[in-house]
Structures are given as structure tokens and as C-alpha cells.
Design an enzyme around this catalytic site. Structure first.
Site, PDB file in Angstrom:
ATOM      1  N   GLY A 124      -4.459  -4.089  -2.206  1.00 39.22           N
ATOM      2  CA  GLY A 124      -4.375  -3.012  -2.773  1.00 39.22           C
ATOM      3  C   GLY A 124      -4.882  -1.715  -1.969  1.00 39.22           C
ATOM      4  O   GLY A 124      -5.053  -0.642  -2.611  1.00 39.22           O
ATOM      5  N   LEU A 127      -3.401  -0.931   3.285  1.00 45.34           N
ATOM      6  CA  LEU A 127      -3.278  -1.642   4.728  1.00 45.34           C
ATOM      7  C   LEU A 127      -2.306  -2.915   4.517  1.00 45.34           C
ATOM      8  O   LEU A 127      -2.448  -3.693   5.517  1.00 45.34           O
ATOM      9  CB  LEU A 127      -4.645  -2.139   4.921  1.00 45.34           C
ATOM     10  CG  LEU A 127      -5.659  -1.083   5.085  1.00 45.34           C
ATOM     11  CD1 LEU A 127      -7.082  -1.507   5.353  1.00 45.34           C
ATOM     12  CD2 LEU A 127      -5.364   0.107   6.028  1.00 45.34           C
ATOM     13  N   SER A 128      -1.540  -2.977   3.443  1.00 44.00           N
ATOM     14  CA  SER A 128      -0.369  -3.887   3.591  1.00 44.00           C
ATOM     15  C   SER A 128      -0.661  -5.197   3.316  1.00 44.00           C
ATOM     16  O   SER A 128      -0.266  -5.938   4.235  1.00 44.00           O
ATOM     17  CB  SER A 128       0.692  -3.259   4.483  1.00 44.00           C
ATOM     18  OG  SER A 128       0.557  -4.205   5.734  1.00 44.00           O
ATOM     19  N   ASP A 180       6.072  -2.386   6.484  1.00 43.01           N
ATOM     20  CA  ASP A 180       5.073  -3.096   6.564  1.00 43.01           C
ATOM     21  C   ASP A 180       5.090  -4.597   7.085  1.00 43.01           C
ATOM     22  O   ASP A 180       4.262  -5.101   7.978  1.00 43.01           O
ATOM     23  CB  ASP A 180       4.198  -3.294   5.226  1.00 43.01           C
ATOM     24  CG  ASP A 180       3.913  -1.714   4.709  1.00 43.01           C
ATOM     25  OD1 ASP A 180       4.039  -0.972   5.366  1.00 43.01           O
ATOM     26  OD2 ASP A 180       3.677  -1.784   3.456  1.00 43.01           O
ATOM     27  N   TYR A 230       5.865   5.053  -6.596  1.00 45.99           N
ATOM     28  CA  TYR A 230       6.694   5.013  -5.323  1.00 45.99           C
ATOM     29  C   TYR A 230       8.199   4.881  -5.530  1.00 45.99           C
ATOM     30  O   TYR A 230       8.752   5.378  -4.866  1.00 45.99           O
ATOM     31  CB  TYR A 230       6.199   3.528  -4.804  1.00 45.99           C
ATOM     32  CG  TYR A 230       6.735   3.037  -3.624  1.00 45.99           C
ATOM     33  CD1 TYR A 230       5.732   3.584  -2.462  1.00 45.99           C
ATOM     34  CD2 TYR A 230       7.858   2.288  -3.376  1.00 45.99           C
ATOM     35  CE1 TYR A 230       6.278   3.192  -1.140  1.00 45.99           C
ATOM     36  CE2 TYR A 230       8.245   2.002  -2.283  1.00 45.99           C
ATOM     37  CZ  TYR A 230       7.672   2.392  -1.062  1.00 45.99           C
ATOM     38  OH  TYR A 230       8.218   2.097   0.259  1.00 45.99           O
TER      39      TYR A 230
HETATM   40  C1  GLA Z   1       4.342   1.319   1.422  1.00 45.03           C
HETATM   41  C2  GLA Z   1       5.767   0.390   1.764  1.00 45.03           C
HETATM   42  C3  GLA Z   1       6.302   0.822   3.129  1.00 45.03           C
HETATM   43  C4  GLA Z   1       6.264   2.458   3.219  1.00 45.03           C
HETATM   44  C5  GLA Z   1       5.097   2.825   3.168  1.00 45.03           C
HETATM   45  C6  GLA Z   1       4.927   4.598   2.924  1.00 45.03           C
HETATM   46  O1  GLA Z   1       3.159   0.838   2.754  1.00 45.03           O
HETATM   47  O2  GLA Z   1       5.621  -0.980   1.736  1.00 45.03           O
HETATM   48  O3  GLA Z   1       7.233   0.434   3.273  1.00 45.03           O
HETATM   49  O4  GLA Z   1       7.383   3.128   2.525  1.00 45.03           O
HETATM   50  O5  GLA Z   1       4.406   2.592   1.673  1.00 45.03           O
HETATM   51  O6  GLA Z   1       5.106   5.142   4.315  1.00 45.03           O
END
Ligand code: GLA
Length: 394
Positions: A124, A127-128, A180, A230
């Protein structure tokens, strides 16, 4: 002890049995250098894979059961490949189940397996961590099912990225873009990925930092990507696109609108919020192109300025920063040796990335920690980023 041995030992410890068929996979988190909230608008992004990974040790089973446990969890979650729907409700294990579901939807034949999962990417934090989990889980499930699949070069890693994204869209319910998962699957050591999200064409560009480093600072504000905000930003972009389409019938994405066309037709978006959202996406897309040019010319100062403009636009037009990210950004810009700074990832908390002169990183760390705590009331965490490889078998 290295990670691979540690995870193999853990798998035996938890599930008993033999080591022979155990395989271990890794896939990283990412930092996005610039191009935020452009991916789902068919725009450009410039991310890089970090050398922080999500790991899975896996061993096939002869039935259709997946058992999984995280090293920091302490209990085993069990799902059946023949009935994955109930797994949507799991507190932990839903991402993994979603990936299994999506792989099967894509025609892959899976087998049951025992898995040990281990995450290094802070959860969370922007950093994906989710994409890292999705990509590594896909590799592990395929690795368990197909003994011929030895390296990750004989599978289509772009398809793996798309499967990861789909599973998050469909199973977890977050309408994330492709950035990501693409970064986690396709990243290369010391390279940034210049990706056109319209058609997934990409180029790996060497990151030459000439005495500078990327420094990531975590607000430590917990944020969930599932946050309605989002998905709300995404719908606002779709609404703005529908309005622009009246004058520009051939466009399918905001990422296809030039700055000139936006000058001409943008005023037809009369809702000020929608106008600002579109302006962010269209100007941010242009900033990615300018950043690539700057990086190719080794113009780090120019790139740093674009990072700052990106943060300003995410704060004022896209409104996804918030007090914590703005505090980190503002403090960073007062510290000598900082060429630029911006939030990275979805926003609403998470991390900033700053371009800092190597010999100033110590000062940077000290100042930002002190001032952030004084302003926000709790600690931030600072990491120097190393750009690592994408998904792979260890
Ligand atoms: C998250 C989403 C991505 C992208 C970013 C914002 O990381 O998973 O796909 O939209 O936000 O750039």
C-alpha cells in the site's frame, strides 16, 4: 541465507514433503519517474522496476487445490481451482486467486500447488506491491503447472502483465491501468521503460544518473488503491473524453489529444473539475515526452524541473496528492542537491521520488525526516532506489 534457500526451507517446514519439485520466482515493485494517471488514458509512462520483490516458492500438487501462506501471515489459505468465486472475499489470497482465475480464462491449464509468498515491497505504499504479487503469482502458477517452462523467456511476459491487470480489474475490483504490471513483468536492471499505453509499444532507456540517485520517500500514510477516488478519477477522464470527442471524433483516449487541440477545444469542457482532470492528463503526457528527450541528452536539471511540474499538476489539477505528499515535496525542494521531486503512483498517500545529488543524500534524509515528522506528526521512510530486473525464476 539467500532468499531462495530461505523460501524452500519454509515451504518444507509448512507443508512437509520433498524439495525436488520446488521452484522459486520473483517479481518487483516499481517506481514511476513521470507520467502519472496517464496509463488508463492511453498515454505515456516512464517507470522502472525496483530491486524490491515479491517472491513465491511453489510445488505442484496432483489435485486442484492451491494452498498458500505468506511468511508474515502464519496461517494457510486454501482455494480450489474449480471454485474460485468465494476467494474474492478473502482478506488475503484474493489477488493470488484472481490471477489463477484469469490464467484459466486465458486458456492456461493449471494444477494445484503449495505456495509460500514473501513480500519485500512495502504494501500500500504506491510502489505497486499488488502488481508484484500478481506477476510473481502468475509465474509460479505456470511454473507449477508446466515442467517444461524453465525460464521466463519462453513465455510472453506482456501477456502475463495483462493477465495481472485483468485479475486486479475483474477479481479485486480496481480499474488500474497497465503500468504497474508491465513494469513488474518487463523491467530491466538500470533501465527505465518508456511505454506507450495505447498499444504497449515500449523502449528500454538506460538511466544515466551522473552522480545522482533516485530517492524514494514513503509518507507511511496507509492508502488503498481500491479507494473510490482512483476509480472516480478514471470516470472523470472518460466524461472529459466524451466531450472532446464531439470536436475530435477520431480520438479514443485523452492521451491522443495534442496540446494545440486542447487549447482549441478544451473550453468546451465547461465543468471546471473535468477540465482540470483532462488538462493534467494532456500536459503530463507531454511532460513524459520532454523527460525522455531530457534524459537522452543527459539533462538531469531539465528532467528535475519536469518532475516538479508533474507534482504541481497532480496537486492542483488532478488533486491526488494531499498534505503528506505535498509536505515531502515541499521539504525536498528546499534541500540543496535536489534537482526535482514528485509523488509517484496513484497518490492519496504513498511515496515521492526525488532526484538527489549522491553526496547530498545523507543531508536529504536527515532534513526530510526531521521536517516531515514536525509537520505531519509521524515518521517517513527514505530508500535509495536501485533499478532491478522484472519477473524471473531464481
Ligand atoms: C496505480 C495504477 C496504475 C496507474 C497509477 C497512476 O499505480 O495501478 O495503473 O494508473 O496508479 O499513474
Amino acid at each position: 541465507m539467500d532468499k531462495k534457500t530461505m523460501l524452500i526451507d519454509k515451504l518444507i517446514d509448512v507443508y512437509q514433503g520433498e524439495k525436488d519439485q520446488i521452484r522459486v520466482f520473483a517479481s518487483p515493485g516499481r517506481v514511476n519517474l513521470i507520467g502519472e494517471h496517464t496509463d488508463y488514458n492511453g498515454g505515456y509512462v516512464l517507470p522502472a522496476a525496483l530491486d524490491m520483490n515479491s517472491y513465491v516458492a511453489v510445488r505442484p500438487r496432483n489435485d486442484r487445490i492451491i494452498r498458500m501462506m505468506a511468511t508474515d501471515l502464519g496461517y494457510i489459505v486454501e482455494v480450489s481451482l474449480d471454485d474460485l468465486e468465494p476467494a474474492k472475499k478473502l482478506k488475503w489470497g484474493n489477488y493470488q486467486a484472481g490471477v489463477a482465475h484469469e490464467l484459466m480464462q486465458h486458456g492456461y491449464k493449471l494444477t494445484g500447488c503449495d505456495m509460500i509468498c514473501h513480500d519485500e515491497v512495502p504494501l500500500g505504499s504506491g510502489l505497486s506491491s499488488s502488481a508484484a504479487i500478481e506477476v510473481v503469482t502468475a509465474l509460479a502458477l505456470l511454473g507449477a503447472a508446466d515442467t517444461k517452462f524453465g525460464t521466463c523467456t519462453d513465455i510472453d511476459m506482456v501477456e502475463i502483465a495483462l493477465i495481472g491487470q485483468k485479475s486486479e480489474n475483474n477479481f479485486v475490483g480496481v480499474s488500474c491501468g497497465i503500468m504497474d504490471q508491465f513494469s513488474s513483468a518487463m523491467g530491466k536492471k538500470d533501465k527505465v521503460i518508456f511505454l506507450d499505453c495505447k498499444d504497449l509499444s515500449y523502449e528500454l532507456i538506460p538511466l544515466k544518473m551522473a552522480g545522482h540517485k533516485l530517492v524514494i520517500t514513503n509518507t507511511n500514510k496507509k492508502r488503498s488503491l481500491g479507494a473510490v477516488k482512483y476509480n472516480e478519477r478514471r470516470s472523470q477522464c472518460d466524461l472529459a473524453l466524451a466531450i472532446l470527442k464531439k470536436d475530435l471524433p477520431n480520438i479514443n483516449f485523452l492521451g491522443e489529444v495534442s496540446l494545440e487541440d486542447f487549447e482549441k477545444y478544451g473550453k468546451n469542457i465547461t465543468d471546471p473539475i473535468l477540465y482540470k482532470r483532462a488538462r493534467h492528463v494532456i500536459t503530463e503526457d507531454y511532460r513524459v515526452l520532454l523527460s525522455v528527450e531530457a534524459l537522452r541528452k543527459d539533462d538531469l536539471t531539465g528532467f528535475g524541473e519536469l518532475m516538479n511540474q508533474s507534482h504541481d499538476s497532480l496537486r492542483d489539477d488532478y488533486e491526488v496528492t494531499g498534505d503528506e505528499l505535498d509536505a515531502l515535496y515541499e521539504i525536498a525542494l528546499t534541500i540543496p542537491g535536489v534537482l526535482g521531486s514528485r509523488m509517484t503512483g496513484a497518490g492519496f498517500g504513498g511515496c515521492t521520488v526525488s532526484l538527489v545529488k549522491e553526496d547530498k543524500i545523507e543531508d536529504f534524509t536527515k532534513v526530510i525526516k526531521e521536517q516531515y515528522k514536525a509537520r505531519i506528526g509521524y515518521d517517513c521512510t527514505v530508500y535509495t532506489a536501485t533499478i532491478g530486473d522484472g519477473g524471473r525464476e531464481l
